[in-house]
Design an enzyme around this catalytic site. Structure first.
Site, mmCIF file in Angstrom:
data_model
loop_
_atom_site.group_PDB
_atom_site.id
_atom_site.type_symbol
_atom_site.label_atom_id
_atom_site.label_comp_id
_atom_site.label_asym_id
_atom_site.label_seq_id
_atom_site.Cartn_x
_atom_site.Cartn_y
_atom_site.Cartn_z
ATOM 1 N N GLY A 269 -4.767 6.012 -5.962
ATOM 2 C CA GLY A 269 -5.081 5.567 -7.315
ATOM 3 C C GLY A 269 -4.625 4.149 -7.569
ATOM 4 O O GLY A 269 -5.328 3.352 -8.205
ATOM 5 N N LYS A 270 -3.439 3.794 -7.077
ATOM 6 C CA LYS A 270 -2.935 2.424 -7.234
ATOM 7 C C LYS A 270 -3.724 1.442 -6.384
ATOM 8 O O LYS A 270 -3.871 0.268 -6.727
ATOM 9 C CB LYS A 270 -1.449 2.381 -6.848
ATOM 10 C CG LYS A 270 -0.771 1.033 -7.071
ATOM 11 C CD LYS A 270 0.738 1.174 -7.034
ATOM 12 C CE LYS A 270 1.208 1.563 -5.654
ATOM 13 N NZ LYS A 270 1.078 0.445 -4.674
ATOM 14 N N ASP A 271 -4.288 1.938 -5.306
ATOM 15 C CA ASP A 271 -5.032 1.100 -4.367
ATOM 16 C C ASP A 271 -6.430 0.748 -4.878
ATOM 17 O O ASP A 271 -6.882 -0.394 -4.730
ATOM 18 C CB ASP A 271 -5.137 1.862 -3.033
ATOM 19 C CG ASP A 271 -5.747 1.000 -1.930
ATOM 20 O OD1 ASP A 271 -5.536 -0.222 -1.959
ATOM 21 O OD2 ASP A 271 -6.427 1.559 -1.055
ATOM 22 N N TYR B 119 -5.476 -6.981 -8.061
ATOM 23 C CA TYR B 119 -5.083 -7.632 -6.809
ATOM 24 C C TYR B 119 -5.622 -9.048 -6.648
ATOM 25 O O TYR B 119 -5.048 -9.835 -5.881
ATOM 26 C CB TYR B 119 -5.531 -6.778 -5.618
ATOM 27 C CG TYR B 119 -4.780 -5.469 -5.501
ATOM 28 C CD1 TYR B 119 -3.510 -5.416 -4.936
ATOM 29 C CD2 TYR B 119 -5.330 -4.287 -5.978
ATOM 30 C CE1 TYR B 119 -2.816 -4.219 -4.837
ATOM 31 C CE2 TYR B 119 -4.646 -3.072 -5.883
ATOM 32 C CZ TYR B 119 -3.378 -3.055 -5.315
ATOM 33 O OH TYR B 119 -2.684 -1.866 -5.217
ATOM 34 N N LEU C 288 4.987 -1.712 -4.711
ATOM 35 C CA LEU C 288 5.587 -1.022 -5.854
ATOM 36 C C LEU C 288 5.206 0.452 -5.788
ATOM 37 O O LEU C 288 4.051 0.793 -5.545
ATOM 38 C CB LEU C 288 5.089 -1.633 -7.157
ATOM 39 C CG LEU C 288 5.614 -1.017 -8.463
ATOM 40 C CD1 LEU C 288 7.101 -1.302 -8.621
ATOM 41 C CD2 LEU C 288 4.834 -1.552 -9.659
#
Length: 860
Positions: free
Chosen positions: A526-528, A655, A694
């Protein structure tokens, strides 16, 4: 009384510090988890199993078998070393032994209670025979004990009858030595206990028992002339710790032990009318207490050479006498007693085993590669990590087929590598009776799995050689964890390559009953790539893994690494399980519960029973009536398109925008979360300050504090809008109505959007974010509105959470408390960032963080 109790409770809470002043250690975290078992699950499990059994009997005519349990518990508190240097091999061993100790302690309490309850004499022939055998053994033991006491009494009487010696005018020789050391002058008139010669080695229980038994069978006290034997002189190497250990073992021996405990036991008749249940359960309790003593010695690193017959090692050993009592009660017309507390205890043993929760280990794949690098360089065969995948697999397979250890005993390695080797050594010593799975985080290749299998095999060979017998239990299940989008896309290929290796396939069939476990990670994916893309990639990965396993006739269990928040894969359990791909839930499923969700779902017995029933119902339905797949290929193509647009939009902000990282630090209390001391694990895997390293928990937690909850919806609006603009709105509405997976995904996003608050998020920006970056915040709030609009179009709802009115009422009822706390937090952050060392401000900030987290619920 009720008012007074309330006053005391409120006073206690009011005068307790609101904040944790230090970080918990991994052992303390594990204790907190064990406390939930003791206070809640211990009561909930028998009640849950009774309800399952009654339901089965009602609908099928057959109850749930007494030793059958549809649910098991595991933990990785004290076993998860992925990026956490505080979890060491010693911590893992201590936590595992502590879990065993807690299990035994709970069983002792239950056995003691049931023993007093079962006072009847009538029993089956098998139980009566066992009771007589136990009595005979105890009687022979008491005779030996009595002989010892009589010997002491005769010696003491002889001494009292003699004339009292004159008071000495000077100390005798060797008076400076402890009383149990050698005394060769022959003048001592006092009885002396002589320890058997140990040649300066640690005294073991068996030697002590044999020497004392020989002395007593001859009818002599240890100090009589016929029993005297020279004692090995005390050398300088015989230190005080060894002496204390010997004294401790002697005190715990059959002869040296105190009989105080017998004063507390119910009286057992020796005649024809004996109470067989009390005798058998008394023997169970005695063995449990010896097991507990042994664990205490192991935790203290003291010698504990107990006779294996004196303690319980496996749950089937404890179940045997309990089941015998149960069958006896049933056969003698006392079924109502059998189905009471005794049945509950049997069910607990079947569910919790001897460890309460088996401990899973977790480590990053790169640490295993570093370890093999050190080994291959030491052996002058190259650098493992520089080899291509084919060469790695060839080397690993060859070594796995061999019978010799790979790691030389003389090898000297860096501390990080030594810690990995020590972990595998502890895993070999504890075995699968205490430990569950070995999870490899960031797994991406078949070699990642074989590397762990090789290190595990090597450690077991070494430990077995030292013990002179096989290691306890079997090998641990090795579970690859696929987390990033790239790794999820390759998961099926990795499983196919693994199962194509003859050694590995045969190992799975032989050691793990043809069962492969695969873990999929929701947080990092999900963060990716954003929540929507992660959900779709997880769906496809599960389909591919199931297909790969079926090709080789191997059963697969999918392990879902969910967090508490929607951004980390959380949400209603039933909804989540019912939306899995067809065939992915074939009677088995593993799932994590993390953070505050453990307490919320399992903290009270009543809620725990409800959660266990929800899991059971969902798995049964998903197995018997699998969820529907996409009705047509067009739906999959639309999902691909939404996912692609969503991912591009998400990554372009998180990003690729150079201002985003600074905006994130300014707009949220992320930097201050470290002062909360809510876990032993660092907030970052590595020292890098970027989003990539993180951890997902602080990433989601920080955005939840500002009520923006960005990770759960960013990119969704762009993806849905892009497809709707191409004329596929009706198709999306049909997908929402007919495809459980798509409906679940949209509903969860809608729930998060209902918790978001644009005015509050805007206030954080206006006060805390620099002017140059406020435009980025404005753009993101526009993205949030786009997401809300398109989600409502697809779901057909007029307003958010329309189909979940209870949730909407809960959110609205909390706003009068949440809004002021958010306003306070903004002002405190503003002041604190100008005065870093103001501890009062810091405490006030942390209190607002706790308050907002409680109001928002599933925060991380």
């Amino acid at each position: 009384m009720l008012i007074e109790d309330l006053v005391r409770e409120i006073t206690s809470i009011w005068q307790t510090d609101e904040l944790r002043r230090y970080k918990p250690t991994p052992v303390e975290e594990a204790k907190a988890g064990l406390n939930i078992v003791e206070q809640s699950l211990w009561k909930a499990v028998p009640h849950y199993l009774r309800r399952v059994s009654n339901a089965l009997k009602k609908h099928t005519g057959r109850p749930l078998p007494l030793t059958c349990t549809p649910i098991k518990f595991g933990s990785w508190m004290g076993g998860d070393r992925d990026g956490n240097p505080n979890v060491t091999a010693k911590v893992t061993k201590d936590v595992s032994l502590l879990s065993r100790w807690m299990a035994i302690d709970l069983y002792i309490r239950e056995a003691d209670s049931i023993r007093f309850e079962l006072s009847m004499n009538r029993c089956s022939d098998r139980l009566l025979k066992l009771a007589h055998e136990i009595l005979e053994e105890e009687t022979s033991s008491d005779v030996r004990h009595e002989t010892w006491n009589q010997s002491l009494n005769r010696s003491q009487t002889k001494l009292h009858g003699q004339q009292a010696p004159t008071i000495p005018t000077h100390l005798p020789a060797r008076a400076d030595l402890p009383s149990c050391t050698e005394c060769n002058d022959g003048e001592s008139q006092y009885i002396r206990v002589e320890f058997p010669s140990t040649d300066n080695k640690t005294l073991n229980r068996q030697d002590l028992r044999q020497n004392l038994r020989v002395s007593l069978q001859n009818g002599n006290s240890p100090n009589s002339s016929s029993a005297q034997s020279p004692v090995t002189p005390r050398s300088s190497s015989f230190n005080s710790s060894q002496l204390l250990a010997q004294r401790k073992l002697f005190a715990e021996s059959q002869i040296g032990r105190s009989s105080f405990q017998k004063l507390l036991e119910p009286r057992v008749s020796q005649g024809p009318g004996i109470a067989p249940y009390r005798i058998v359960l008394g023997n169970v309790k005695d063995k449990l207490m010896k097991t507990q003593k042994r664990l205490e010695l192991l935790l203290e690193d003291l010698p504990c050479e107990y006779d294996p017959w004196d303690y319980y090692e496996a749950s089937n050993q404890l179940l045997e006498p309990l089941l015998l009592c149960y069958e006896s009660l049933q056969s003698c017309g006392s079924g109502v007693l059998a189905d009471g507390r005794l049945a509950d205890l049997i069910r607990r043993v079947a569910t919790f085993g001897m460890v309460l929760m088996k401990l899973d280990l977790r480590q990053e794949s790169g640490r295993h590669a570093d370890t093999l690098d050190a080994i291959t360089r030491y052996l002058d065969i190259g650098t493992y990590s520089k080899w291509d995948e084919g060469k790695k697999l060839e080397f690993l397979t060859r070594e796995l087929k061999g019978k010799r250890p790979l790691v030389p005993q003389s090898i000297e390695v860096a501390p990080d590598v030594k810690e990995v080797l020590d972990t595998f050594r502890v895993a070999a010593e504890l075995g699968s009776d205490s430990l569950g799975a070995y999870v490899i985080s960031m797994a991406s290749n078949a070699s990642d799995v074989l590397a762990v299998e090789l290190l595990q095999k090597d450690a077991r060979l070494a430990v077995s050689g030292e013990l002179g017998r096989p290691c306890p239990g079997g090998t641990l299940r090795v579970v690859p964890l696929f987390e990033t989008v790239k790794d999820l896309r390759g998961a099926g290929a990795v499983i196919r390559r693994l199962l194509s290796i003859d050694w590995y396939r045969e190992h799975i069939i032989k050691s793990h009953n043809g069962h492969q476990e695969v873990m999929v990670g929701y947080s990092d994916s999900g963060k990716d790539a954003g929540r929507f893309t992660a959900a779709w990639e997880l769906y496809k990965a599960q389909e591919d893994v199931v297909a790969a396993s079926n090709e080789y006739g191997i059963k697969v269990t999918l392990f879902h690494g969910r967090g508490g928040s929607i951004g980390r894969g959380g949400g209603p359990t039933y909804l989540a399980i019912q939306s899995q791909p067809p065939g992915s839930v074939m009677g088995t499923l593993r799932s994590t519960e993390q953070g505050e969700m453990v307490q919320a779902k399992f903290g009270l017995p009543q809620t725990a029973v409800r959660q266990l029933e929800i899991h059971t119902t969902a798995v049964l339905l998903a197995t018997l009536r699998p969820p529907l797949p996409p009705r047509e290929e067009k739906w999959r193509n639309l999902m691909e398109e939404i996912s692609k647009i969503s991912c591009q939009n998400y990554r372009s902000v998180v990003y690729e925008n150079p201002e985003f990282l600074s905006y994130f630090h300014e707009a949220t209390p992320q930097a201050e979360l470290g002062f909360l001391n809510i876990g032993s694990r660092p907030t970052r895997r590595k020292s890098s300050t970027g989003i990539g390293h993180l951890r997902a928990i602080p990433w989601v937690f920080a955005w939840t504090q500002t009520r923006f909850v960005l990770p759960a919806w960013l990119g969704v609006g762009a993806g849905l809008q892009g497809v709707c603009e191409k004329g596929h709105t009706d198709d999306l509405k049909a997908m929402y109505k007919e495809w459980p997976f798509f409906q679940s995904t949209i509903d969860l996003i809608e729930m998060v959007l209902g918790k978001a608050d644009i005015p509050i998020a805007k206030h954080y920006d206006e006060v805390l974010v620099s002017k140059s970056r406020q435009e980025l915040g404005s753009k993101l709030r526009g993205e949030l509105l786009t997401a809300e609009k398109n989600v409502l179009v697809v779901s057909g709802h007029e307003k958010l959470s329309e189909n979940n009115r209870s949730l909407r009422r809960l959110i609205e009822s909390r706003l009068p408390y949440l809004n002021p706390m958010n306003m306070l937090q903004v002002e405190i952050l503003k002041r604190l960032r100008c005065d870093d060392d103001n501890h009062k401000l810091r405490d006030a900030l942390l209190i607002t963080i706790n308050g907002i987290a409680a109001g928002m619920r599933n925060t991380g």
